[in-house]
Every structure is written in C-alpha cells, then in structure tokens.
Design an enzyme around this catalytic site. Structure first.
Site, short mmCIF file in Angstrom:
data_model
loop_
_atom_site.label_atom_id
_atom_site.label_comp_id
_atom_site.label_asym_id
_atom_site.label_seq_id
_atom_site.Cartn_x
_atom_site.Cartn_y
_atom_site.Cartn_z
N VAL A 68 -7.37 -3.68 -33.77
CA VAL A 68 -6.07 -3.64 -34.44
C VAL A 68 -5.41 -5.02 -34.37
CG1 VAL A 68 -3.78 -2.59 -34.44
CG2 VAL A 68 -5.79 -1.21 -33.85
N ILE A 84 1.16 -7.91 -36.09
CA ILE A 84 1.91 -9.10 -36.50
C ILE A 84 3.33 -8.94 -35.99
CG2 ILE A 84 2.71 -10.50 -38.42
CD1 ILE A 84 0.33 -9.52 -40.04
N GLY A 85 3.68 -9.69 -34.95
CA GLY A 85 4.98 -9.58 -34.31
C GLY A 85 4.88 -8.79 -33.02
N TRP A 113 7.77 -7.55 -27.10
CA TRP A 113 7.46 -7.70 -25.68
C TRP A 113 6.28 -6.82 -25.27
CZ3 TRP A 113 12.49 -7.97 -27.53
CH2 TRP A 113 13.15 -9.18 -27.29
N THR A 145 2.46 -13.62 -32.02
CA THR A 145 3.89 -13.92 -31.91
C THR A 145 4.06 -15.43 -31.99
OG1 THR A 145 5.88 -13.71 -30.53
CG2 THR A 145 3.80 -14.02 -29.38
N ILE A 146 5.25 -15.86 -32.40
CA ILE A 146 5.57 -17.29 -32.36
C ILE A 146 6.71 -17.55 -31.39
CG2 ILE A 146 4.62 -17.88 -34.62
CD1 ILE A 146 7.41 -17.65 -35.81
N GLU A 170 8.63 -17.19 -25.20
CA GLU A 170 9.24 -16.33 -24.19
C GLU A 170 8.70 -14.91 -24.29
OE1 GLU A 170 11.68 -16.95 -21.73
OE2 GLU A 170 11.14 -19.03 -22.10
N GLN A 171 8.61 -14.39 -25.51
CA GLN A 171 8.07 -13.05 -25.69
C GLN A 171 6.61 -12.98 -25.26
OE1 GLN A 171 8.94 -11.94 -29.81
NE2 GLN A 171 10.62 -10.67 -29.10
N CYS A 229 25.82 -4.00 -37.68
CA CYS A 229 24.56 -3.41 -38.11
C CYS A 229 24.63 -1.89 -38.06
CB CYS A 229 23.41 -3.91 -37.24
SG CYS A 229 23.04 -5.67 -37.47
#
Length: 416
Positions: A203, A206-207, A210, A228-229, A232-233, A396
């Site tokens: 799998v 994308i993203g 954490w 990830t870019i 920190e994550q 939001c």
C-alpha cells in the site's frame, strides 16, 4: 446561544508581541474605506440571528450568539483593508470577542456568499482583496515550505489536542457514540476498506500524518510505503510505528508525491489533496494513476466546498492561507470528478459524506485545546496564538455545521 448579560464588559485582550507577530498590531488609516466597511457590516448583520454589542451599548442583529466589538475603529479598518483576512485578525488581537465563537460564526457561515452584495464582491476581488502570493505555490520546494509552516509547529502541540491515534482529519462517529479515538479508528478502517486494503498487499499512503493509518494498514497484514514532506511528522511517525512493533512492515519516506516510484496494490490519501493546489491537481491524480497496479483501488478522503464557490474564490488569499494553511485550496466534488476524467483512468465507485462528523471532530479538538491551554502555553505559544487557533477551529466547525464545507471518503476504481 449565550445567556451572558449584555452589560458585562468584554475581557481585555493583550495586543500581539511585534517580534512574534510582525505588523499584526498595526492598523492602516483608511477612513473612507473604513466607513464603507462599517456600513456593509451593519447591513450584513442586521438580519442575522446574532447580537452584536458596540462599546456604547447599542446592539445589531436579531438576537442570538453574542459578538462584542471592543475597538470598532480598528475592526472596521481591518475589514476595509481585507475583509477575508481582517475579520480573523481582529479576533486575534481582540478588536472583537465572543463568549461562544463557534455559535457566533455559524450564522455568518450560513450566509457567507450573501453577506456582501455580489457586485461589490466582484469589485473587491478585482481591486481590493489580495491574491495568493506566487511564493506559496505548491512546487516541490514550495510545498515543503507550506507544510513546514503548519505541520512542523510542534509535535507536542498536536499531541495535546488530538486523540491517541494522532489523527488530524475528520473522524467518523458510530451512531450514538462520542468517543473521538474510536471514531478516528472507524474513519481509518473506513478509508482502508474503500481501498480494499488487506493481507499481503503493498500500500502507498500519500500524506503520512503521524502514522496512524500506516499502523492500522500494517496491522491488517499489508506492507506500507508512506510519504510525507514534514520532517517533524516523519520523525514521530517512525517512532510510533516502531513502538507498535511494525517497523519491518512500514517504510516512511520524506518524499513529495511527485517523486514517488513503484507499483502498488492500493493507494490511500487522507485530506492531503487540500494542500496540493489547483495547478497541481492534474499531476496529483495522474501520479496516483501511474503508481496503482491494474485492478487496484484508491481510498481518497477530501474536504470539499460547493463548486460555484470554488469557481469564484479559487484565487482568493484568505485568513486561513495567511495564518494556517498557506498554498491550500479545497476542491469541489465536481473538480475532483473532472480531474479524474481528464488525467487518469480512475472513476468514483463509492462515496460517503462525513461533514457533520467533521463538525463534531473540530468541537472535540477545540475543547481539548482550550482545556489544555496551560500545556500549550508551556511550549512557548502566546495569547495571540491561542486566539488564532480558537478562531481557526471555530471557523472550520461553523463551515461544516451549515454545509458550506463537507468531507467525503471516495473509493476510486478503473472501469472494466
């Protein structure tokens, strides 16, 4: 709706530290435009179910959640300079305040497209309102900087108000249930089901966030490559994956989706498309199409807005862009369908909406953030940041409450 007596004075709010918030305490002197802004604001709220209280005790609106305008001259000047940024900035610095910001913002969100006459909206977009700056475009380097500005604030900050799964996206609550962590696990399983993730599959995620989704996919018996870019994550995700005993099944790569290589049985991406930018939506979907094996499925979770609002606002530079998500743009369902049709062989086979679940998710986050403010402040964040974050979460939540915003889980397949 608040029952607070109208004569109670608003709490004093300190002005922002100029070293941390350069320019925020400054108010431009635009007397003519400020008078126009005041007139438009009064017109906009006169029929809204809100109670706007001015310093002289006079009130506007038809009654409802309370808004105290503490410094009217500064408030109208900020609206005049940029209504899409000034309203939020005014809350950050205390030009206005409210004992129940989400309840107050909900009637505004319900009438958002009607608060200003359409002709004036077009005029403002052409001559007054700012456009998204070129240096926030989501090129490979630009996207890294945009993500860094929000997601690399502090892993400790996010751990304070998120649940134990560290999921920063809409949860999916079971009927009658209100446990946030359980709802996040249900959401993760829901999107993995959309992609058909199971034993023995490879799998692509994308993203990473954490690592919560990657961990769950690995627990289902899949092998996961997650991108990830955010440095920190990535660091915390790797730590959490190792603690779950799954380091041999999950590979975390600090890599842009455009740089991805390989072939995968399934692709999942949860609320990452909002950071892609309209210019790169074709590349995003073409990349997913390229990386997916024949017969594979995609689980996509995306916040959405109505298509007509996307068309008129897609170049706007808003408070959310300036302070929370630089370079971001929420797509419409129609925009997703159009890009899929034009740039991939994928089509939407199944969908579910989680819009009201997102409103509940945001309410949980805001409550946890406010209740644990002392822990946030101990990390070095100031009162202006607290009000900024409170406005962001309330703004939001109001959007999802009234349906101005929605969020969908999609299952994408290639037609046979």
């Amino acid at each position: 709706m608040t029952t607070e007596p109208l004569h109670r004075p608003a709490r004093a709010v300190p002005r922002p530290n100029e070293g941390v918030w350069p320019g925020l305490a400054e108010v431009r002197h635009v007397p003519v435009r400020a008078r126009i802004a005041e007139s438009l604001f009064r017109r906009a709220v006169r029929d809204l179910p809100v109670t706007v209280v001015l310093p002289d005790g006079s009130r506007l609106g038809t009654g409802g959640p309370r808004m105290d305008i503490v410094r009217p001259d500064a408030f109208y000047a900020r609206l005049a300079t940029s209504s899409k940024i000034g309203f939020g900035e005014s809350y950050m610095v205390g030009d206005w305040t409210s004992p129940a910001p989400t309840d107050l913002l909900t009637p505004f969100a319900a009438k958002l497209s009607q608060l200003i006459p359409p002709a004036l909206q077009r005029l403002a977009r052409r001559w007054v309102e700012a456009r998204q700056p070129d240096d926030e475009a989501n090129t490979v380097e630009g996207a890294r900087e945009n993500i860094h500005r929000h997601y690399d604030l502090s892993n400790d900050l996010f751990s304070i108000f998120l649940d134990e799964t560290m999921s920063y996206s809409a949860a999916w609550f079971a009927p009658g249930a209100d446990d946030l962590a359980a709802a996040q696990r249900r959401k993760i399983d829901g999107i993995l089901d959309m992609a058909g993730v199971g034993e023995g599959m490879h799998v692509l995620e994308i993203g990473t966030g954490w690592g919560g989704l990657a961990i769950r996919a690995a627990q289902r018996g899949a092998r996961v490559t997650t991108l990830t870019i955010s440095a920190e994550q990535a660091a915390l995700a790797e730590k959490r994956i190792a603690e779950a005993g799954l380091a041999d099944r999950v590979q975390v790569l600090l890599r842009d989706y455009r740089e991805a290589r390989g072939s995968y049985d399934a692709v999942v991406s949860v609320e990452m498309i909002e950071a892609v930018g309209e210019r790169y939506w074709p590349t995003y979907f073409a990349t997913i199409d390229r990386l997916l094996k024949p017969g594979g499925r995609v689980g996509l979770q995306s916040i959405t807005m109505p298509h007509d609002r996307l068309m008129v606002s897609r170049s706007d530079y808003t408070w959310i862009h300036k302070y929370v998500f630089p370079g971001g743009l929420i797509p419409s369902v129609e925009a997703i369908e159009s890009n899929l049709a034009s740039h991939s062989a994928l089509r939407i086979a199944q969908r579910r909406t989680l819009g009201q679940d997102y409103a509940r998710t945001l309410a949980h986050w805001n409550t946890r953030f406010q209740d644990r403010w002392a822990s946030v402040a101990a990390l070095g964040f100031d009162e202006t940041f607290r009000r900024m974050w409170e406005f962001y979460l309330a703004y939001c939540e109001a959007g999802f409450r009234v349906g101005y915003l929605d969020v969908f889980q999609f299952s994408l397949e290639r037609p046979s």
